[in-house]
Scaffold this active site. Structure first.
Site, mmCIF file in Angstrom:
data_model
loop_
_atom_site.group_PDB
_atom_site.id
_atom_site.type_symbol
_atom_site.label_atom_id
_atom_site.label_comp_id
_atom_site.label_asym_id
_atom_site.label_seq_id
_atom_site.Cartn_x
_atom_site.Cartn_y
_atom_site.Cartn_z
ATOM 1 N N GLY A 61 0.838 -1.341 -0.084
ATOM 2 C CA GLY A 61 -0.017 -0.067 0.119
ATOM 3 C C GLY A 61 0.934 1.167 0.125
ATOM 4 N N GLY A 92 -4.529 3.669 -12.508
ATOM 5 C CA GLY A 92 -5.049 4.785 -13.250
ATOM 6 C C GLY A 92 -6.347 5.133 -12.797
ATOM 7 N N GLN A 152 -11.977 13.519 -22.344
ATOM 8 C CA GLN A 152 -10.826 13.099 -21.608
ATOM 9 C C GLN A 152 -9.472 13.850 -21.818
ATOM 10 O OE1 GLN A 152 -10.429 8.701 -22.360
ATOM 11 N NE2 GLN A 152 -10.871 8.404 -20.105
ATOM 12 N N TYR A 155 -6.941 12.438 -19.045
ATOM 13 C CA TYR A 155 -6.643 11.208 -19.286
ATOM 14 C C TYR A 155 -5.736 11.236 -20.161
ATOM 15 C CZ TYR A 155 -7.228 5.960 -18.968
ATOM 16 O OH TYR A 155 -6.984 4.742 -19.008
#
Ligand code: CAA
Length: 248
Positions: A61, A92, A152, A155
Protein backbone atom coordinates in the site's frame (compact mmCIF):
# COMPACT_ATOMS: atom_id res chain seq x y z
CA UNK A 1 14.21 -11.76 3.37
CA UNK A 2 11.75 -14.58 2.80
CA UNK A 3 12.35 -15.57 -0.82
CA UNK A 4 14.72 -15.24 -3.76
CA UNK A 5 12.19 -14.86 -6.54
CA UNK A 6 12.47 -11.86 -8.86
CA UNK A 7 10.24 -9.17 -7.39
CA UNK A 8 7.57 -7.45 -9.48
CA UNK A 9 5.61 -4.42 -8.26
CA UNK A 10 2.29 -3.87 -10.03
CA UNK A 11 0.70 -0.55 -9.14
CA UNK A 12 -3.07 -0.67 -9.32
CA UNK A 13 -2.59 -4.40 -8.81
CA UNK A 14 -6.00 -4.97 -7.26
CA UNK A 15 -7.86 -3.40 -10.19
CA UNK A 16 -9.41 -5.07 -13.23
CA UNK A 17 -6.35 -5.21 -15.48
CA UNK A 18 -3.95 -5.17 -12.50
CA UNK A 19 -5.34 -8.39 -11.04
CA UNK A 20 -4.76 -10.28 -14.28
CA UNK A 21 -1.24 -8.86 -14.52
CA UNK A 22 -0.45 -9.92 -10.94
CA UNK A 23 -1.68 -13.43 -11.59
CA UNK A 24 0.13 -13.65 -14.91
CA UNK A 25 3.44 -12.61 -13.32
CA UNK A 26 2.91 -14.96 -10.38
CA UNK A 27 2.28 -17.78 -12.88
CA UNK A 28 5.56 -16.84 -14.55
CA UNK A 29 7.42 -17.29 -11.25
CA UNK A 30 7.73 -13.78 -9.85
CA UNK A 31 7.13 -12.61 -6.30
CA UNK A 32 4.39 -10.07 -6.97
CA UNK A 33 3.59 -6.98 -4.90
CA UNK A 34 0.20 -5.55 -5.77
CA UNK A 35 -0.22 -1.85 -5.14
CA UNK A 36 -3.60 -0.69 -3.93
CA UNK A 37 -5.54 2.35 -2.92
CA UNK A 38 -8.30 0.91 -0.74
CA UNK A 39 -6.91 -1.13 2.20
CA UNK A 40 -10.19 -2.92 2.95
CA UNK A 41 -10.65 -3.99 -0.66
CA UNK A 42 -6.98 -5.00 -0.82
CA UNK A 43 -7.26 -7.34 2.19
CA UNK A 44 -10.29 -9.11 0.71
CA UNK A 45 -8.56 -9.18 -2.67
CA UNK A 46 -5.47 -10.81 -1.15
CA UNK A 47 -7.61 -13.45 0.56
CA UNK A 48 -9.13 -14.30 -2.81
CA UNK A 49 -5.69 -14.63 -4.41
CA UNK A 50 -4.54 -16.90 -1.59
CA UNK A 51 -7.72 -19.01 -1.81
CA UNK A 52 -7.00 -19.38 -5.52
CA UNK A 53 -3.49 -20.63 -4.73
CA UNK A 54 -1.50 -17.46 -5.44
CA UNK A 55 0.87 -17.59 -2.47
CA UNK A 56 3.52 -15.49 -4.19
CA UNK A 57 1.28 -12.42 -4.35
CA UNK A 58 1.42 -9.86 -1.54
CA UNK A 59 0.07 -6.32 -1.27
CA UNK A 60 2.00 -3.07 -1.01
CA UNK A 61 0.00 0.00 0.00
CA UNK A 62 1.61 3.20 -1.22
CA UNK A 63 0.16 6.62 -2.04
CA UNK A 64 1.57 6.86 -5.55
CA UNK A 65 1.06 10.60 -5.69
CA UNK A 66 3.67 11.01 -2.94
CA UNK A 67 7.34 10.69 -3.81
CA UNK A 68 8.28 10.00 -0.18
CA UNK A 69 5.60 7.34 0.20
CA UNK A 70 6.88 5.56 -2.92
CA UNK A 71 10.44 5.60 -1.65
CA UNK A 72 9.36 4.29 1.75
CA UNK A 73 7.23 1.57 0.17
CA UNK A 74 10.07 0.42 -2.06
CA UNK A 75 12.46 0.33 0.92
CA UNK A 76 10.00 -1.77 2.94
CA UNK A 77 9.53 -4.13 0.01
CA UNK A 78 13.26 -4.50 -0.43
CA UNK A 79 13.73 -5.48 3.22
CA UNK A 80 11.05 -8.12 2.98
CA UNK A 81 11.54 -9.52 -0.52
CA UNK A 82 14.66 -7.97 -2.10
CA UNK A 83 15.01 -5.30 -4.77
CA UNK A 84 12.19 -4.66 -7.20
CA UNK A 85 13.31 -5.74 -10.68
CA UNK A 86 10.01 -5.47 -12.51
CA UNK A 87 7.75 -2.42 -12.25
CA UNK A 88 4.36 -2.33 -13.93
CA UNK A 89 2.68 1.06 -13.72
CA UNK A 90 -0.97 0.10 -13.97
CA UNK A 91 -2.65 2.46 -11.49
CA UNK A 92 -5.02 4.86 -13.14
CA UNK A 93 -8.25 6.75 -12.69
CA UNK A 94 -10.70 8.57 -14.93
CA UNK A 95 -12.47 11.87 -14.19
CA UNK A 96 -14.18 12.27 -17.55
CA UNK A 97 -15.86 15.46 -18.73
CA UNK A 98 -15.53 17.87 -21.61
CA UNK A 99 -12.92 20.60 -21.08
CA UNK A 100 -15.54 23.32 -20.77
CA UNK A 101 -16.96 21.52 -17.72
CA UNK A 102 -13.71 20.12 -16.29
CA UNK A 103 -12.60 21.42 -12.90
CA UNK A 104 -8.96 21.92 -11.92
CA UNK A 105 -9.47 19.07 -9.43
CA UNK A 106 -10.51 16.69 -12.22
CA UNK A 107 -7.39 17.68 -14.17
CA UNK A 108 -5.00 17.48 -11.21
CA UNK A 109 -6.28 14.19 -9.81
CA UNK A 110 -5.78 12.45 -13.13
CA UNK A 111 -2.35 13.98 -13.80
CA UNK A 112 -1.22 13.14 -10.25
CA UNK A 113 -2.48 9.57 -10.20
CA UNK A 114 -1.80 8.60 -13.80
CA UNK A 115 1.40 10.50 -14.63
CA UNK A 116 3.18 12.01 -11.63
CA UNK A 117 2.92 8.59 -9.99
CA UNK A 118 5.00 7.12 -12.81
CA UNK A 119 7.84 9.52 -12.03
CA UNK A 120 7.53 8.63 -8.34
CA UNK A 121 7.61 4.86 -8.87
CA UNK A 122 10.29 4.83 -11.56
CA UNK A 123 12.48 7.18 -9.52
CA UNK A 124 12.06 4.94 -6.48
CA UNK A 125 13.19 1.74 -8.23
CA UNK A 126 15.71 3.02 -10.75
CA UNK A 127 18.75 3.16 -8.48
CA UNK A 128 18.50 -0.48 -7.44
CA UNK A 129 17.82 -1.54 -11.05
CA UNK A 130 20.99 0.29 -12.09
CA UNK A 131 22.92 -1.38 -9.27
CA UNK A 132 21.62 -4.80 -10.35
CA UNK A 133 22.21 -3.98 -14.02
CA UNK A 134 18.76 -5.39 -14.66
CA UNK A 135 15.18 -4.16 -14.76
CA UNK A 136 11.90 -4.27 -16.63
CA UNK A 137 9.49 -1.32 -16.57
CA UNK A 138 6.11 -1.60 -18.28
CA UNK A 139 3.88 1.47 -18.35
CA UNK A 140 0.22 0.77 -18.93
CA UNK A 141 -1.00 3.68 -21.01
CA UNK A 142 -4.13 3.74 -23.15
CA UNK A 143 -5.49 3.96 -26.67
CA UNK A 144 -6.76 7.35 -25.56
CA UNK A 145 -3.22 8.60 -25.02
CA UNK A 146 -2.56 7.64 -28.64
CA UNK A 147 -5.60 9.10 -30.37
CA UNK A 148 -7.21 11.43 -27.79
CA UNK A 149 -10.74 10.85 -26.56
CA UNK A 150 -13.75 13.15 -26.37
CA UNK A 151 -14.27 13.92 -22.68
CA UNK A 152 -10.75 12.99 -21.60
CA UNK A 153 -8.28 15.85 -22.06
CA UNK A 154 -6.87 15.00 -18.62
CA UNK A 155 -6.57 11.26 -19.15
CA UNK A 156 -5.35 11.53 -22.75
CA UNK A 157 -2.64 14.01 -21.69
CA UNK A 158 -1.48 11.82 -18.81
CA UNK A 159 -1.39 8.67 -20.89
CA UNK A 160 0.46 10.35 -23.78
CA UNK A 161 2.92 11.78 -21.24
CA UNK A 162 3.54 8.32 -19.91
CA UNK A 163 4.92 7.18 -23.25
CA UNK A 164 7.17 10.23 -23.46
CA UNK A 165 8.65 9.16 -20.14
CA UNK A 166 9.01 5.60 -21.47
CA UNK A 167 11.01 6.71 -24.51
CA UNK A 168 13.28 9.04 -22.54
CA UNK A 169 13.97 6.57 -19.75
CA UNK A 170 14.53 3.76 -22.26
CA UNK A 171 17.38 5.80 -23.73
CA UNK A 172 18.86 6.56 -20.31
CA UNK A 173 18.88 2.87 -19.35
CA UNK A 174 19.55 1.14 -22.67
CA UNK A 175 23.08 0.04 -21.76
CA UNK A 176 22.15 -0.95 -18.22
CA UNK A 177 20.15 -4.13 -18.73
CA UNK A 178 16.90 -2.25 -18.20
CA UNK A 179 14.03 -2.10 -20.69
CA UNK A 180 11.18 0.40 -20.52
CA UNK A 181 8.07 -0.07 -22.62
CA UNK A 182 4.51 1.14 -22.95
CA UNK A 183 1.45 -1.01 -23.42
CA UNK A 184 -1.60 0.87 -24.72
CA UNK A 185 -4.79 -1.10 -24.15
CA UNK A 186 -8.00 -0.21 -25.87
CA UNK A 187 -11.34 -0.73 -24.17
CA UNK A 188 -11.00 -3.66 -21.79
CA UNK A 189 -13.91 -5.27 -19.91
CA UNK A 190 -13.35 -3.80 -16.43
CA UNK A 191 -15.27 -1.65 -13.94
CA UNK A 192 -13.62 1.46 -15.42
CA UNK A 193 -15.34 0.85 -18.73
CA UNK A 194 -18.65 0.08 -17.04
CA UNK A 195 -18.62 3.63 -15.60
CA UNK A 196 -19.08 5.04 -19.11
CA UNK A 197 -22.78 5.67 -19.80
CA UNK A 198 -24.17 2.60 -21.57
CA UNK A 199 -25.18 4.45 -24.74
CA UNK A 200 -21.74 6.03 -25.10
CA UNK A 201 -20.07 2.72 -24.27
CA UNK A 202 -22.02 0.83 -26.89
CA UNK A 203 -21.23 3.48 -29.51
CA UNK A 204 -17.53 3.04 -28.68
CA UNK A 205 -17.78 -0.75 -28.96
CA UNK A 206 -19.21 -0.37 -32.45
CA UNK A 207 -16.03 1.46 -33.50
CA UNK A 208 -13.83 -1.49 -32.51
CA UNK A 209 -13.18 -3.61 -35.63
CA UNK A 210 -13.33 -6.77 -33.50
CA UNK A 211 -16.68 -5.57 -32.05
CA UNK A 212 -15.75 -6.61 -28.56
CA UNK A 213 -13.86 -5.35 -25.54
CA UNK A 214 -10.50 -6.85 -24.68
CA UNK A 215 -9.98 -9.03 -21.64
CA UNK A 216 -7.60 -8.27 -18.76
CA UNK A 217 -5.87 -11.60 -19.44
CA UNK A 218 -4.99 -10.46 -22.96
CA UNK A 219 -3.18 -7.46 -21.48
CA UNK A 220 -1.52 -9.61 -18.81
CA UNK A 221 -0.02 -11.93 -21.42
CA UNK A 222 1.65 -9.01 -23.18
CA UNK A 223 2.97 -7.60 -19.90
CA UNK A 224 4.47 -10.97 -18.91
CA UNK A 225 6.12 -11.14 -22.32
CA UNK A 226 7.73 -7.71 -21.90
CA UNK A 227 8.73 -8.50 -18.30
CA UNK A 228 10.52 -11.69 -19.30
CA UNK A 229 14.22 -11.67 -18.46
CA UNK A 230 15.03 -13.09 -21.90
CA UNK A 231 13.20 -10.27 -23.61
CA UNK A 232 16.00 -7.73 -23.57
CA UNK A 233 15.94 -6.04 -26.98
CA UNK A 234 12.51 -4.37 -26.96
CA UNK A 235 12.81 -0.97 -25.32
CA UNK A 236 11.15 2.42 -25.74
CA UNK A 237 8.35 0.73 -27.66
CA UNK A 238 4.63 1.29 -27.50
CA UNK A 239 2.53 -1.76 -28.14
CA UNK A 240 -1.11 -1.19 -29.01
CA UNK A 241 -3.57 -3.86 -27.91
CA UNK A 242 -6.98 -2.63 -28.88
CA UNK A 243 -8.83 -4.98 -31.26
CA UNK A 244 -7.86 -2.80 -34.21
CA UNK A 245 -9.58 0.34 -32.87
CA UNK A 246 -6.50 2.49 -33.43
CA UNK A 247 -3.64 1.59 -35.76
CA UNK A 248 -1.02 4.27 -35.42
N1 CAA B 1 -17.31 12.87 -30.56
C1 CAA B 1 -18.00 13.97 -30.89
N2 CAA B 1 -19.07 14.41 -30.22
C2 CAA B 1 -19.45 13.70 -29.16
C3 CAA B 1 -18.78 12.52 -28.74
C4 CAA B 1 -17.68 12.12 -29.52
N3 CAA B 1 -16.99 11.03 -29.18
N4 CAA B 1 -19.39 12.04 -27.65
C5 CAA B 1 -20.41 12.88 -27.39
N5 CAA B 1 -20.45 13.87 -28.30
C6 CAA B 1 -21.40 14.97 -28.37
C7 CAA B 1 -22.79 14.50 -28.01
O1 CAA B 1 -23.43 13.97 -29.13
C8 CAA B 1 -23.41 15.78 -27.49
O2 CAA B 1 -23.74 16.60 -28.62
P1 CAA B 1 -25.03 17.58 -28.55
O3 CAA B 1 -24.77 18.50 -27.40
O4 CAA B 1 -24.98 18.23 -29.90
O5 CAA B 1 -26.20 16.66 -28.35
C9 CAA B 1 -22.27 16.50 -26.81
O6 CAA B 1 -21.07 15.95 -27.38
C10 CAA B 1 -22.28 16.24 -25.32
O7 CAA B 1 -22.08 14.85 -25.13
P2 CAA B 1 -22.59 14.13 -23.89
O8 CAA B 1 -24.08 14.11 -23.83
O9 CAA B 1 -21.89 12.80 -23.85
O10 CAA B 1 -22.07 15.08 -22.72
P3 CAA B 1 -21.99 14.75 -21.24
O11 CAA B 1 -21.48 15.95 -20.55
O12 CAA B 1 -23.24 14.12 -20.76
O13 CAA B 1 -20.88 13.59 -21.21
C11 CAA B 1 -18.77 12.63 -21.27
C12 CAA B 1 -19.57 13.86 -21.61
C13 CAA B 1 -18.73 12.40 -19.76
C14 CAA B 1 -17.36 12.90 -21.73
C15 CAA B 1 -19.36 11.41 -21.98
O14 CAA B 1 -19.45 11.68 -23.35
C16 CAA B 1 -18.52 10.17 -21.79
O15 CAA B 1 -18.52 9.53 -20.76
N6 CAA B 1 -17.76 9.81 -22.84
C17 CAA B 1 -16.89 8.64 -22.80
C18 CAA B 1 -15.51 9.04 -22.43
C19 CAA B 1 -14.65 7.82 -22.52
O16 CAA B 1 -14.49 7.17 -23.56
N7 CAA B 1 -13.99 7.47 -21.43
C20 CAA B 1 -13.18 6.32 -21.43
C21 CAA B 1 -13.18 5.76 -20.06
S1 CAA B 1 -12.44 4.17 -20.00
C22 CAA B 1 -10.83 4.50 -20.11
O17 CAA B 1 -10.39 5.59 -20.10
C23 CAA B 1 -9.93 3.30 -20.20
C24 CAA B 1 -9.12 3.39 -21.39
O18 CAA B 1 -7.93 3.62 -21.27
C25 CAA B 1 -9.68 3.09 -22.71
Amino acid sequence: MTQQKTVAWVTGGTGGIGTAICRGLADAGYQVLAGYNNPEKARTWLETQRTDGYDSIDILGVDLTSYEACQNGVNEAREKYGPISVLVNCAGITRDGTLKKMSPDQWNEVIDTNLNSVFNTCRSVIESMLEENYGRIVNISSINGRKGQFGQVNYSAAKAGMHGLTMALAQETATKGITVNTVSPGYIATDMIMKIPEKVREAIRETIPMKRYGTPEEIARLVAFLADRDNGFITGANIDINGGQFMG
